[in-house]
Each structure stands twice: as structure tokens, then as C-alpha cells.
Motif scaffolding. Structure first.
Motif, PDB file in Angstrom:
ATOM      1  N   ALA A   1      -2.870  19.400  20.178  1.00 56.87           N
ATOM      2  CA  ALA A   1      -3.604  19.864  21.352  1.00 56.87           C
ATOM      3  C   ALA A   1      -3.919  18.664  22.253  1.00 56.87           C
ATOM      4  O   ALA A   1      -4.123  17.565  21.749  1.00 56.87           O
ATOM      5  N   PRO A   2      -3.921  18.833  23.523  1.00 60.29           N
ATOM      6  CA  PRO A   2      -3.809  20.084  24.273  1.00 60.29           C
ATOM      7  C   PRO A   2      -2.377  20.464  24.638  1.00 60.29           C
ATOM      8  O   PRO A   2      -2.157  21.402  25.396  1.00 60.29           O
ATOM      9  N   TYR A   3      -1.400  19.778  24.115  1.00 60.79           N
ATOM     10  CA  TYR A   3      -0.012  19.998  24.515  1.00 60.79           C
ATOM     11  C   TYR A   3       0.588  21.239  23.895  1.00 60.79           C
ATOM     12  O   TYR A   3       1.450  21.876  24.499  1.00 60.79           O
ATOM     13  N   SER A   4       0.183  21.559  22.669  1.00 58.80           N
ATOM     14  CA  SER A   4       0.728  22.730  21.985  1.00 58.80           C
ATOM     15  C   SER A   4      -0.180  23.101  20.819  1.00 58.80           C
ATOM     16  O   SER A   4      -0.676  22.227  20.113  1.00 58.80           O
ATOM     17  N   ASP A   5      -0.358  24.404  20.613  1.00 61.46           N
ATOM     18  CA  ASP A   5      -1.098  24.888  19.442  1.00 61.46           C
ATOM     19  C   ASP A   5      -0.163  25.171  18.275  1.00 61.46           C
ATOM     20  O   ASP A   5      -0.615  25.397  17.154  1.00 61.46           O
ATOM     21  N   THR A   6       1.156  25.164  18.529  1.00 62.33           N
ATOM     22  CA  THR A   6       2.117  25.458  17.469  1.00 62.33           C
ATOM     23  C   THR A   6       2.795  24.199  16.927  1.00 62.33           C
ATOM     24  O   THR A   6       3.422  24.245  15.881  1.00 62.33           O
ATOM     25  N   VAL A   7       2.674  23.095  17.639  1.00 60.37           N
ATOM     26  CA  VAL A   7       3.206  21.809  17.177  1.00 60.37           C
ATOM     27  C   VAL A   7       2.086  21.097  16.430  1.00 60.37           C
ATOM     28  O   VAL A   7       0.937  21.090  16.880  1.00 60.37           O
ATOM     29  N   HIS A   8       2.422  20.500  15.281  1.00 65.21           N
ATOM     30  CA  HIS A   8       1.430  19.793  14.475  1.00 65.21           C
ATOM     31  C   HIS A   8       1.886  18.374  14.177  1.00 65.21           C
ATOM     32  O   HIS A   8       3.085  18.109  14.069  1.00 65.21           O
ATOM     33  N   VAL A   9       0.902  17.487  14.063  1.00 63.61           N
ATOM     34  CA  VAL A   9       1.156  16.077  13.792  1.00 63.61           C
ATOM     35  C   VAL A   9       0.382  15.679  12.537  1.00 63.61           C
ATOM     36  O   VAL A   9      -0.772  16.086  12.355  1.00 63.61           O
ATOM     37  N   LYS A  10       1.016  14.887  11.700  1.00 65.37           N
ATOM     38  CA  LYS A  10       0.357  14.320  10.538  1.00 65.37           C
ATOM     39  C   LYS A  10       0.349  12.811  10.757  1.00 65.37           C
ATOM     40  O   LYS A  10       1.380  12.150  10.645  1.00 65.37           O
ATOM     41  N   LEU A  11      -0.822  12.263  11.112  1.00 66.46           N
ATOM     42  CA  LEU A  11      -0.957  10.833  11.365  1.00 66.46           C
ATOM     43  C   LEU A  11      -1.015  10.099  10.034  1.00 66.46           C
ATOM     44  O   LEU A  11      -1.942  10.286   9.255  1.00 66.46           O
ATOM     45  N   ILE A  12      -0.024   9.255   9.791  1.00 64.42           N
ATOM     46  CA  ILE A  12       0.057   8.514   8.540  1.00 64.42           C
ATOM     47  C   ILE A  12      -0.572   7.140   8.686  1.00 64.42           C
ATOM     48  O   ILE A  12      -1.304   6.684   7.818  1.00 64.42           O
ATOM     49  N   LYS A  13      -0.325   6.492   9.821  1.00 68.42           N
ATOM     50  CA  LYS A  13      -0.806   5.122  10.027  1.00 68.42           C
ATOM     51  C   LYS A  13      -0.990   4.878  11.508  1.00 68.42           C
ATOM     52  O   LYS A  13      -0.181   5.314  12.323  1.00 68.42           O
ATOM     53  N   ALA A  14      -2.056   4.180  11.855  1.00 63.50           N
ATOM     54  CA  ALA A  14      -2.295   3.727  13.225  1.00 63.50           C
ATOM     55  C   ALA A  14      -2.623   2.249  13.159  1.00 63.50           C
ATOM     56  O   ALA A  14      -3.565   1.850  12.468  1.00 63.50           O
TER      57      ALA A  14
ATOM     58  N   GLY B   1       0.834  -1.199   0.000  1.00 61.09           N
ATOM     59  CA  GLY B   1       0.000   0.000   0.000  1.00 61.09           C
ATOM     60  C   GLY B   1       0.861   1.238   0.000  1.00 61.09           C
ATOM     61  O   GLY B   1       2.057   1.186   0.279  1.00 61.09           O
ATOM     62  N   ILE B   2       0.243   2.337  -0.341  1.00 60.54           N
ATOM     63  CA  ILE B   2       0.952   3.614  -0.337  1.00 60.54           C
ATOM     64  C   ILE B   2       0.045   4.674   0.258  1.00 60.54           C
ATOM     65  O   ILE B   2      -1.175   4.647   0.061  1.00 60.54           O
ATOM     66  N   VAL B   3       0.646   5.571   1.009  1.00 60.18           N
ATOM     67  CA  VAL B   3      -0.055   6.724   1.551  1.00 60.18           C
ATOM     68  C   VAL B   3       0.746   7.951   1.141  1.00 60.18           C
ATOM     69  O   VAL B   3       1.958   8.008   1.369  1.00 60.18           O
ATOM     70  N   HIS B   4       0.090   8.913   0.534  1.00 63.25           N
ATOM     71  CA  HIS B   4       0.730  10.175   0.176  1.00 63.25           C
ATOM     72  C   HIS B   4       0.475  11.159   1.305  1.00 63.25           C
ATOM     73  O   HIS B   4      -0.679  11.430   1.636  1.00 63.25           O
ATOM     74  N   ASP B   5       1.538  11.681   1.879  1.00 61.30           N
ATOM     75  CA  ASP B   5       1.327  12.562   3.034  1.00 61.30           C
ATOM     76  C   ASP B   5       0.569  13.821   2.644  1.00 61.30           C
ATOM     77  O   ASP B   5      -0.066  14.454   3.491  1.00 61.30           O
ATOM     78  N   THR B   6       0.560  14.184   1.365  1.00 61.19           N
ATOM     79  CA  THR B   6      -0.208  15.352   0.932  1.00 61.19           C
ATOM     80  C   THR B   6      -1.715  15.111   1.051  1.00 61.19           C
ATOM     81  O   THR B   6      -2.494  16.059   1.026  1.00 61.19           O
ATOM     82  N   ASP B   7      -2.129  13.853   1.194  1.00 61.90           N
ATOM     83  CA  ASP B   7      -3.545  13.523   1.358  1.00 61.90           C
ATOM     84  C   ASP B   7      -4.009  13.673   2.807  1.00 61.90           C
ATOM     85  O   ASP B   7      -5.197  13.486   3.089  1.00 61.90           O
ATOM     86  N   LEU B   8      -3.087  13.969   3.712  1.00 55.86           N
ATOM     87  CA  LEU B   8      -3.403  14.009   5.136  1.00 55.86           C
ATOM     88  C   LEU B   8      -3.123  15.394   5.716  1.00 55.86           C
ATOM     89  O   LEU B   8      -2.133  16.030   5.356  1.00 55.86           O
TER      90      LEU B   8
ATOM     91  N   HIS C   1      -5.285   1.400   8.036  1.00 57.32           N
ATOM     92  CA  HIS C   1      -4.744   0.432   7.088  1.00 57.32           C
ATOM     93  C   HIS C   1      -4.076   1.163   5.920  1.00 57.32           C
ATOM     94  O   HIS C   1      -4.406   2.305   5.616  1.00 57.32           O
ATOM     95  N   PHE C   2      -3.102   0.485   5.334  1.00 57.71           N
ATOM     96  CA  PHE C   2      -2.470   1.016   4.136  1.00 57.71           C
ATOM     97  C   PHE C   2      -3.304   0.555   2.951  1.00 57.71           C
ATOM     98  O   PHE C   2      -3.819  -0.553   2.944  1.00 57.71           O
ATOM     99  N   GLY C   3      -3.379   1.367   1.969  1.00 59.77           N
ATOM    100  CA  GLY C   3      -4.111   0.959   0.771  1.00 59.77           C
ATOM    101  C   GLY C   3      -4.878   2.103   0.172  1.00 59.77           C
ATOM    102  O   GLY C   3      -4.971   3.184   0.748  1.00 59.77           O
ATOM    103  N   GLY C   4      -5.463   1.841  -0.983  1.00 62.26           N
ATOM    104  CA  GLY C   4      -6.144   2.871  -1.742  1.00 62.26           C
ATOM    105  C   GLY C   4      -7.439   3.299  -1.254  1.00 62.26           C
ATOM    106  O   GLY C   4      -7.928   3.394  -0.237  1.00 62.26           O
TER     107      GLY C   4
END
Length: 158
Positions: free
Chosen positions: A22-35, A9-16, A155-158
Motif C-alpha cells: 500500500a498505497p500502490y496495491s492491496d493485492t501485491v505483498h512485500v516481505k522485507l528481509i533486510k534494510a 547471519g541468517i534470516v528465515h523468511d517464515t519469521d517475517l 541487521h542480519f543476526g539472531g
């Protein structure tokens, strides 16, 4: 299901989206790719401006951090992770992440985290527990608030 039917499978980070940590920081950001609920693992990008200090946390499992840009360290250590550095954190470790000035405007890391992260407040008391489930909840809440169509990050995949 047979292993022969499992495909790459493939995930493009531009899709996320980048979601506020939050609540730890409003200036830090996370991009969740896979869980991965089975292994209790998350794969994510973390973006933090220089001068950021995140709360101390304890690892219930291992963490691998690859530094893409910027620089960071743990307040409890004297090494500095710069682009191309790989940091391996053992289960049971405890530390305070800090971005390091003089290495650009922000730090971006790729993080592979297994198990719970226990966050502490300024007095050393447990403040929160983060894991794959809370990461997915943060992502889904953000998508709902912003009117975005969420992807199935479990899951990874289309």
C-alpha cells in the motif's frame, strides 16, 4: 570492531510477514528481509497476482531481480522474466512492471534494491519516493496494526 568479530547471519523468511504494498496495491505483498541504511539497500520478496500492473517508477540506484515463480516483464520491453531469470536494472532506468498471464497464479521475485524508487501517477507526475526507510516504516506500521512483534530488519543476526 574488527572484521574478525563480524559473524554470518541468517534470516528465515517464515519469521517475517507479507505486508500489503500500500498505497500502490492491496493485492501485491512485500516481505522485507533486510534494510541497510548505510548503503540505502533493501532485500525483499515481492508477490503479485497475475494481471498486476504496478505504477511506473524510476530507479535512483541499481536493482537486481531474481524470478522465483510466475512471470513478469516491463511494459516498455519485450522480454519476459520467468523462474530462474535474473534482471539487472541500471540506475536511471524507468519502467512499468506487469505480471504475465499463463504462468501460474502469482509471480514471486527476490529484489535487491539500492537507492530511491520514484513512483509516477497515471499522468506521469511524481507520486511518491520509496527507499529503505519507507520500506522499514511500512513493515513496522503493519506489525503495529496486526499486533506482531517486529524484527530488526536493519541487521542480519539472531
Amino acid at each position: 570492531m574488527h572484521f574478525h568479530t563480524i559473524d554470518t547471519g541468517i534470516v528465515h523468511d517464515t519469521d517475517l510477514p507479507w505486508t500489503p504494498f500500500a498505497p500502490y496495491s492491496d493485492t501485491v505483498h512485500v516481505k522485507l528481509i533486510k534494510a541497510d541504511p548505510v548503503r540505502g539497500e533493501t532485500v525483499s520478496l515481492l508477490r503479485a497476482p497475475m494481471g498486476t500492473v504496478l505504477p511506473m517508477h524510476h530507479h535512483g540506484g541499481t536493482v537486481i531481480v531474481y524470478t522465483i515463480s510466475g512471470a513478469w516483464r516491463y511494459a516498455e520491453h519485450d522480454w519476459i522474466a520467468t523462474p530462474g531469470s535474473v534482471v539487472y536494472e541500471t540506475a536511471g532506468s524507468r519502467h512499468t512492471p506487469v505480471t504475465v498471464e499463463g504462468h501460474g497464479d502469482e509471480t514471486v521475485t527476490l529484489n535487491i534494491t539500492t537507492g530511491d524508487l520514484i513512483y509516477f501517477d497515471g499522468e506521469g507526475r511524481m507520486a511518491a519516493i520509496e527507499n529503505w526507510r519507507t520500506a522499514v516504516e511500512r513493515y513496522l506500521d503493519y506489525c503495529t496494526r496486526c499486533g506482531l512483534e517486529p524484527r530488526d530488519v536493519t541487521h542480519f543476526g539472531g
